[in-house]
Motif scaffolding. Structure first.
Motif, PDB file in Angstrom:
ATOM      1  N   THR A 130       0.310  -7.134   6.893  1.00  0.00           N
ATOM      2  CA  THR A 130      -0.668  -8.003   7.569  1.00  0.00           C
ATOM      3  C   THR A 130      -0.143  -8.361   8.945  1.00  0.00           C
ATOM      4  O   THR A 130       0.934  -8.934   9.087  1.00  0.00           O
ATOM      5  CB  THR A 130      -0.931  -9.302   6.783  1.00  0.00           C
ATOM      6  N   ARG A 159      -0.862  -7.193   2.602  1.00  0.00           N
ATOM      7  CA  ARG A 159      -2.263  -7.337   2.180  1.00  0.00           C
ATOM      8  C   ARG A 159      -2.482  -6.383   1.015  1.00  0.00           C
ATOM      9  O   ARG A 159      -2.184  -5.186   1.110  1.00  0.00           O
ATOM     10  CB  ARG A 159      -3.189  -7.002   3.343  1.00  0.00           C
ATOM     11  N   ARG A 218      -5.348  -4.826  -1.517  1.00  0.00           N
ATOM     12  CA  ARG A 218      -6.789  -4.619  -1.661  1.00  0.00           C
ATOM     13  C   ARG A 218      -7.049  -3.752  -2.881  1.00  0.00           C
ATOM     14  O   ARG A 218      -6.504  -2.661  -3.002  1.00  0.00           O
ATOM     15  CB  ARG A 218      -7.369  -3.920  -0.437  1.00  0.00           C
ATOM     16  N   THR A 232      -9.297  -8.849  -2.075  1.00  0.00           N
ATOM     17  CA  THR A 232      -8.197  -8.799  -1.118  1.00  0.00           C
ATOM     18  C   THR A 232      -7.315 -10.024  -1.318  1.00  0.00           C
ATOM     19  O   THR A 232      -7.830 -11.125  -1.518  1.00  0.00           O
ATOM     20  CB  THR A 232      -8.724  -8.801   0.330  1.00  0.00           C
ATOM     21  N   ILE A 253      -3.532 -11.839   0.268  1.00  0.00           N
ATOM     22  CA  ILE A 253      -2.470 -11.802   1.276  1.00  0.00           C
ATOM     23  C   ILE A 253      -1.231 -12.447   0.678  1.00  0.00           C
ATOM     24  O   ILE A 253      -1.294 -13.565   0.159  1.00  0.00           O
ATOM     25  CB  ILE A 253      -2.890 -12.566   2.557  1.00  0.00           C
TER      26      ILE A 253
END
Length: 158
Positions: free
Chosen positions: A44, A56, A58, A69, A71
């Protein structure tokens, strides 16, 4: 200097996914055999070019696109705690808990000194939600014992 994503994912995270490939700076994986869902892990970026403060994650479906998603910040998972303590960096100071990909002549990768334990645990927990392990088959249960019919004593047999 490139991020050396292959080294980061192999050496720092040491993930044990069923099948994965690193393309550019991202790891793509199928954490479970025969799953239609995929997991992508990449860095990220911060507001600065070439600076990253986490990963990140996903989850995506090949036909439906991104489903979720998350983080994971390096600071929240202690990734650079030892490195930053040695540099006398604390939260709020420039360079704290980030990877910088700015120096072309550095002999060490930008993530040198990283501890991937916290990140690895968080990724495994996240993956477990989206890719639960198949249920282990248990031995078949024994049939419930049927009550044996009781014979009533007739008044004559008493």
């Amino acid at each position: 200097m490139p991020l050396h994503a292959q080294q980061f994912f192999d050496d720092v995270l040491e993930m044990s996914f069923y099948q994965y490939a690193i393309v550019g700076d991202a790891l793509y994986t199928i954490p479970q055999p025969n799953s239609l869902l995929r997991l992508r892990i990449d860095f990220t970026p911060t507001i600065r070019h070439g600076e990253y403060d986490g990963l990140r994650l996903r989850v995506f479906h090949p036909e439906q696109g991104v489903l979720d998603t998350a983080i994971l910040r390096f600071a929240e998972h202690g990734t650079f705690e030892r490195r930053d303590a040695a540099r006398d960096l604390v939260a709020g100071r420039d360079g704290y808990a980030v990877i910088r990909d700015w120096h072309a002549n550095s002999s060490q990768p930008p993530w040198h000194g990283a501890d991937g334990t916290g990140l690895r645990t968080a990724i495994e927990q996240y993956a477990h939600v989206w890719f639960p392990q198949p249920a282990v088959s248990r031995p078949s249960a024994r049939p419930v014992a049927q009550p044996t019919p009781t014979t009533r004593l007739s008044p004559r047999s008493r």
